[in-house]
Enzyme design. Structure first.
Site, PDB file in Angstrom:
ATOM      1  N   ASP A 179     -25.811  30.569 -32.445  1.00  0.00           N
ATOM      2  CA  ASP A 179     -26.244  31.906 -32.858  1.00  0.00           C
ATOM      3  C   ASP A 179     -25.898  32.018 -34.330  1.00  0.00           C
ATOM      4  OD1 ASP A 179     -26.633  34.549 -33.479  1.00  0.00           O
ATOM      5  OD2 ASP A 179     -25.615  35.348 -31.725  1.00  0.00           O
ATOM      6  N   HIS A 180     -26.915  31.942 -35.203  1.00  0.00           N
ATOM      7  CA  HIS A 180     -26.618  31.813 -36.632  1.00  0.00           C
ATOM      8  C   HIS A 180     -25.891  33.029 -37.202  1.00  0.00           C
ATOM      9  CE1 HIS A 180     -30.408  34.130 -37.041  1.00  0.00           C
ATOM     10  NE2 HIS A 180     -29.907  34.518 -38.189  1.00  0.00           N
ATOM     11  N   HIS A 234     -27.435  38.168 -30.595  1.00  0.00           N
ATOM     12  CA  HIS A 234     -26.868  38.603 -31.875  1.00  0.00           C
ATOM     13  C   HIS A 234     -26.016  39.861 -31.748  1.00  0.00           C
ATOM     14  CE1 HIS A 234     -29.184  35.542 -33.637  1.00  0.00           C
ATOM     15  NE2 HIS A 234     -30.240  36.207 -34.004  1.00  0.00           N
TER      16      HIS A 234
END
Length: 502
Positions: free
Chosen positions: A184-185, A247
């Site tokens: 999950d960037h 996110h």
């Protein structure tokens, strides 16, 4: 130079000719290489269906680095970097022959390097290819049988709880859980990581980080862009699956988690998982009060007329897919009982901004005369994740002059100003952690399943009750009116940053 000796590593990128590798992965690897953060013995093997000679592939990658890398490309660094990009293989990502060729290439590098090489497999591919690729790697002995082997999987990880559980089982047949990195960037962004330093590295904040002092928390992830060329994907996903399940819930966990005993990866992930388990479920009859969906219509964004979602490429003209979500969430534990967390995310919004706003309770007694506090509002902490990474403390101060008049002021910490250097891109941080084998910033199987179990009831209600008012917000706005009502019922309003989001 790198601070820790690193094991020789072969990074295999499946989908190496695709957009993610071009825009994000290779620019991040170039920065890591130029700044000395990669292993001394390091190679990249690109695998994709597209036929391309190595020289053509390198030219393609160079344009991506020139366009998207935070460092200016120089020929010496590029030559040094590309000397590691030893191979590009064209192959069917679901065909056994592709994996046989790959296993041979990795073994040849291992022999060149003295018998040691950790293979890392990055799946920059469509979700439908995750299981075939994992099974293909397992059949040629590149899974559990290689202790240093790792697999990196991009979101979306499933589309509901059942599919996520199936995918976890499938990956678990080939790899140990510690070898699986669900990326999950957002968790690689400096400000997100700095929340942990802010809370657990300072005596100022943690004593008031609970229901006694915090009134509510807002988390906003807003984009000015639409779905661009991703209409086909978005029609199968929507904002709830695309952004909230991963996110926004991960940002919530970072804010709400209990202090870890150590920063061991499993300890930190345990604390985050505890938050997900403590989130109050969304009963079917309450979804309409706690969740809002929206879809953007035509409008103006920064002076440009933009189309409605239903007029975007590869989108159904009567699509019922949401491009905006707002939720009211409660974490039922001693620290957060009855403190609402308001979450919202959307496309074609008024600003591009990712932000966490922590609003404190009012002072217990207002001793100042009414005229002195005409601009008074509660103290806030504002954590800006993008586009400008910063932390603001907003409090009241007396204006200069002979009378007592209070005005809100900001105490600001900016990464760029404080450290006089650019912060690394999220993928730089995450790729290095994968190479190190550090899973702290990656989602574990039980985290993924806990998050899906929370959003599944909302998805089921929405799918059984199609929206009748889409599109219900104009591009360039802050979303549908129902989102304002969601928070206004509690006598509050969404915080809107006065700064230019771009």
């Amino acid at each position: 130079m790198s601070q820790t000796p690193l094991t020789p590593t072969v990074l295999v990128i499946f989908g190496a000719a695709g957009d993610l590798a071009w825009r994000k992965l290779v620019p991040a690897l170039y920065c890591l290489s130029a700044e000395g953060w990669l292993p001394e013995k390091f190679a990249v093997i690109g695998v994709d269906r597209k036929e391309m000679a190595k020289e053509e592939y390198l030219r393609h990658l160079r344009t991506g680095v020139e366009s998207f890398c935070r460092r200016k490309l120089d020929d010496a660094s590029w030559t040094s970097f590309t000397s590691s990009l030893v191979q590009y293989h064209c192959g069917d990502l679901s065909h056994p022959d592709t994996f046989g060729v790959l296993a041979k290439a990795i073994e040849e590098l291992r022999q060149q390097w003295g018998g040691v090489a950790n293979p890392v497999f990055y799946l920059a591919t469509a979700p439908s290819l995750i299981e075939p690729i994992a099974q293909g790697l397992g059949k040629v002995g590149l899974g559990k049988r290689v202790p240093g082997s790792r697999i990196v999987v991009e979101k979306p990880f499933g589309r509901d709880l059942a599919s996520a559980q199936t995918l976890n089982r499938s990956l678990g047949e080939v790899f140990e859980e510690k070898q699986i990195f669900r990326i999950d960037h957002y968790l690689g962004k400096e400000t997100v990581q700095n929340i942990l330093a802010l809370r657990f590295g300072n005596a100022w904040f943690e004593p008031i980080w609970d229901r006694r002092y915090i009134d509510y928390v807002q988390i906003t992830v807003a984009e000015t862009i639409g779905v661009e060329q991703r209409g086909g994907y978005y029609e199968r996903a929507g904002a709830l699956r695309d952004m909230v399940q991963n996110h926004l819930f991960q940002l919530l966990c970072t804010v709400a988690m209990e202090p870890p005993v150590s920063f061991d990866a499993e300890e930190v992930r345990n604390k985050k998982t505890d938050v997900l388990h403590a989130i109050r479920p969304f009963p079917t009859e309450a979804v309409h009060r706690l969740a809002v969906r929206g879809q953007y219509g035509a409008g103006w964004v920064r002076g440009e007329r933009v189309p409605a979602y239903r007029n975007e490429p590869n989108v159904s003209p009567d699509s019922r897919v949401e491009t905006f979500v707002a939720l009211k969430v409660f974490v039922d534990n001693w620290r957060w009982q009855d403190v609402p967390f308001y979450l919202r995310t959307g496309k074609r919004m008024a600003q591009r901004i990712s932000q966490i706003v922590i609003s404190l309770r009012p002072v217990p007694h207002q001793a100042f005369p009414e005229i002195a506090v005409d601009q008074w509002h509660p103290n806030r902490m504002i954590l800006n994740i993008q586009p400008q990474e910063s932390i603001l403390l907003n409090f009241q101060a007396k204006r200069p002059g002979p009378t007592i008049r209070l005005s809100p002021v900001d105490l600001r910490f900016s990464y760029r100003d404080a450290f006089k250097s650019e912060t690394p891109e999220a993928y730089e941080t995450l790729l290095r952690d994968v190479i190190l084998g550090d899973g702290t910033l990656f989602m574990r199987a039980d985290q993924v399943e806990a998050a899906w179990s929370l959003v599944d009831p909302i998805l089921q209600v929405w799918e059984s009750n199609p929206p009748t008012d889409f599109p219900n917000y104009s591009a360039g706005s802050w979303g549908p009116e129902a989102a304002q009502v969601l928070i206004a019922r509690d006598g509050r309003s969404w915080f809107e940053s006065p700064e230019d989001g771009e």
